[in-house]
Scaffold this active site. Structure first.
Site, PDB file in Angstrom:
ATOM      1  N   HIS A 265       0.834  -1.202   0.000  1.00  0.00           N
ATOM      2  CA  HIS A 265       0.000   0.000   0.000  1.00  0.00           C
ATOM      3  C   HIS A 265       0.870   1.254   0.000  1.00  0.00           C
ATOM      4  O   HIS A 265       0.524   2.256  -0.637  1.00  0.00           O
ATOM      5  CB  HIS A 265      -0.943   0.024   1.197  1.00  0.00           C
ATOM      6  CG  HIS A 265      -1.868   1.197   1.154  1.00  0.00           C
ATOM      7  ND1 HIS A 265      -3.000   1.231   0.368  1.00  0.00           N
ATOM      8  CD2 HIS A 265      -1.789   2.430   1.744  1.00  0.00           C
ATOM      9  CE1 HIS A 265      -3.590   2.405   0.481  1.00  0.00           C
ATOM     10  NE2 HIS A 265      -2.874   3.146   1.314  1.00  0.00           N
ATOM     11  N   ASP A 269       0.727   4.327  -2.636  1.00  0.00           N
ATOM     12  CA  ASP A 269       0.731   5.750  -2.291  1.00  0.00           C
ATOM     13  C   ASP A 269       1.835   6.508  -3.020  1.00  0.00           C
ATOM     14  O   ASP A 269       1.633   7.646  -3.459  1.00  0.00           O
ATOM     15  CB  ASP A 269       0.912   5.928  -0.782  1.00  0.00           C
ATOM     16  CG  ASP A 269      -0.359   5.662   0.010  1.00  0.00           C
ATOM     17  OD1 ASP A 269      -1.452   5.641  -0.598  1.00  0.00           O
ATOM     18  OD2 ASP A 269      -0.266   5.491   1.238  1.00  0.00           O
ATOM     19  N   HIS A 292       3.340  10.352   2.866  1.00  0.00           N
ATOM     20  CA  HIS A 292       2.828  11.388   1.970  1.00  0.00           C
ATOM     21  C   HIS A 292       3.684  12.649   1.979  1.00  0.00           C
ATOM     22  O   HIS A 292       3.831  13.309   0.949  1.00  0.00           O
ATOM     23  CB  HIS A 292       1.386  11.733   2.328  1.00  0.00           C
ATOM     24  CG  HIS A 292       0.441  10.595   2.102  1.00  0.00           C
ATOM     25  ND1 HIS A 292       0.269  10.003   0.868  1.00  0.00           N
ATOM     26  CD2 HIS A 292      -0.377   9.930   2.953  1.00  0.00           C
ATOM     27  CE1 HIS A 292      -0.612   9.028   0.977  1.00  0.00           C
ATOM     28  NE2 HIS A 292      -1.019   8.961   2.231  1.00  0.00           N
ATOM     29  N   HIS A 370      20.804  43.722 -40.880  1.00  0.00           N
ATOM     30  CA  HIS A 370      20.109  43.359 -39.623  1.00  0.00           C
ATOM     31  C   HIS A 370      21.123  42.973 -38.551  1.00  0.00           C
ATOM     32  O   HIS A 370      21.346  41.772 -38.307  1.00  0.00           O
ATOM     33  CB  HIS A 370      19.156  42.186 -39.884  1.00  0.00           C
ATOM     34  CG  HIS A 370      18.101  42.009 -38.828  1.00  0.00           C
ATOM     35  ND1 HIS A 370      18.313  41.360 -37.642  1.00  0.00           N
ATOM     36  CD2 HIS A 370      16.810  42.413 -38.797  1.00  0.00           C
ATOM     37  CE1 HIS A 370      17.206  41.334 -36.931  1.00  0.00           C
ATOM     38  NE2 HIS A 370      16.276  41.973 -37.605  1.00  0.00           N
TER      39      HIS A 370
END
Length: 469
Positions: A265, A269, A292, A370
């Site tokens: 798990h 995450d 987290h 130029h």
């Protein structure tokens, strides 16, 4: 390094809904997945609020990681977004709108399983645009000195994730989990459920959180003696007549899917949180004691690195190597001739990208006017050189390029960043935005000089066969 792959972006074929309860809010929630166009990514839409605000899945919007990953923009929040995002990444779906009538997706069984099943039922649709990938070329790490948590990504041939967790308790101890390829996500990771320790659960109940929790959507590890008082609180919270502890140290009514389900798990995450980077990764993620906070801090670091590289993503080209095409081979393909041939060499050429170069010298005729005394290459000619490089890409798709001419159809989003002067070597990198159809080429072009981005433009051109007398 950011590259466009030969894989096309995807979305879902049709919209699909599912309902459940928010873990922390306890509210009934309806979630709806909707198709999205190319380059949209992932975003949440709050249809319960005025104006139906949209919040992108972006690491820069993370405001809290205490009980899941929470996003916020202009006072509008999305809580615990990681399980939904993990399902999208695991199925390699690139563009989706996630519509919610609450601030939190339904917890379902605490995993990504039900989101995966819904998305598969909706079907997956290819889009015309090619998928971008960030290819990891060097080791990138983020360390949380306070907790000892660390996430590192190293070069790899595909996106892989390894998690190593140590919970410091006898009931759980240390665990590892591995995902060697995304195609295994559904089978090996998606049904791994969220978990909590008893001491955390007691605190959450005291704070009035996990209102939508029950023994079917969270594994509870009993890491302390279960008192009668706590037992009664749990029975009320979970609406159970009785609660007991299994021999393996978890509360009853749940059977572990895997001995290392907690580590799996945590891996789920990581995948969900790193979706907030906003681009697919080609590299191996090694996460030691992930959570987290460190996941999203690492995502923020990666996002900054990628943003900088987008601004200055000069291809690594050895100008001394033998080119794929020299100026003579280029003239065999392009109709342009001096003084209007603006590309000297081609170093890379594939079905969807081309890299070429031009040496800018004072002998160029346009420098006379130029600008007198201050020679600067006109921006319009940089774009022309970019287009000629792209012309190599599109003419390479026909067997007789000498019989074709390339005509501009549209130029969009032109930006000039740095001036180009005599003595500079221009490096052009052009890649297809969409596949070539009916001779029409839609491409993104970048021009670099002195290691810096000097111009960029989105170009559309068509090749047309010409009759020769």
């Amino acid at each position: 390094m950011i590259i466009k792959t030969e894989h096309k972006q995807t979305t879902i074929l049709k919209s699909i809904s599912l309902q459940g309860v928010g873990l922390h809010t306890g509210k009934n929630v309806k979630l709806k997945f909707l198709p999205a166009g190319a380059n949209f990514g992932y975003a949440f839409k709050r249809i319960d609020l005025e104006g139906e605000p949209i919040i992108k899945a972006d690491a820069g919007l993370v405001t809290s990681t205490q009980r899941g990953t929470c996003l916020e923009k202009n006072g509008v929040s999305i809580q615990t977004c990681e399980h939904v995002l993990a399902a999208l990444v695991g199925l390699e779906i690139d563009n989706v709108i996630i519509e919610l009538d609450s601030s939190e997706p339904p917890i379902m069984d605490g995993s990504s399983k039900f989101f995966v099943e819904a998305l598969e039922k909706a079907g997956i649709k290819e889009l015309d645009h090619f998928r971008e990938v960030y290819v990891v070329k060097e080791v990138i790490s983020y360390v949380d000195e306070e907790t000892g948590s660390e996430i590192t990504i190293i070069p790899s041939e595909q996106y892989q994730v390894t998690t190593m967790v140590d919970f410091g308790t006898k009931v759980l101890g240390t665990q590892n989990a591995n995902l060697t390829k995304l195609s295994n996500f559904k089978k090996d990771i998606s049904n791994s459920r969220t978990f909590s320790f008893l001491h955390e659960l007691e605190m959450l109940l005291e704070e009035g959180l996990i209102k939508g929790g029950d023994l079917n959507n969270a594994i509870v590890y009993v890491d302390k003696p279960l008192s009668k008082k706590t037992m009664e609180k749990l029975k009320i919270a979970f609406n159970k007549d009785s609660i007991s502890v299994k021999p393996n140290g978890i509360l009853d009514n749940l059977i572990l899917h895997y001995p290392n389900e907690a580590a799996r798990h945590k891996l789920l995450d990581v995948i969900g949180d790193l979706a907030l980077i906003g681009i697919r990764l080609k590299g191996k993620v090694i996460a030691n004691k992930p959570g987290h906070f460190i996941n999203t801090q690492f995502a923020k670091k990666m996002s900054k690195i990628i943003k900088i590289e987008r601004r200055n993503n000069m291809p690594a080209v050895d100008l001394n190597q033998t080119p794929v095409m020299d100026v003579n081979a280029i003239m065999d393909m392009l109709p342009h001739r001096p003084p209007f041939l603006m590309i000297d060499k081609v170093f890379e050429l594939s079905s969807n990208h081309v890299i070429g170069s031009k040496n800018v010298t004072m002998n160029e005729g346009f420098f006379q006017g130029h600008f007198p005394g201050v020679p600067v290459m006109p921006g319009v000619l940089i774009v022309e050189a970019m287009a000629q490089t792209g012309g190599i890409l599109v003419l390479n798709t026909v067997p007789d390029p000498e019989n074709y001419l390339t005509f501009f159809m549209k130029i969009d989003n032109v930006k000039f960043k740095q001036k180009v002067v005599p003595g500079d070597t221009l490096i052009f990198n052009c890649s297809l935005v969409t596949p070539i159809r009916r001779g029409i080429c839609h491409m993104q072009g970048f021009a670099y000089a002195n290691g810096k981005l000097c111009a960029e433009a989105e170009l559309m051109a068509q090749i047309t066969k010409v009759k020769k007398n």
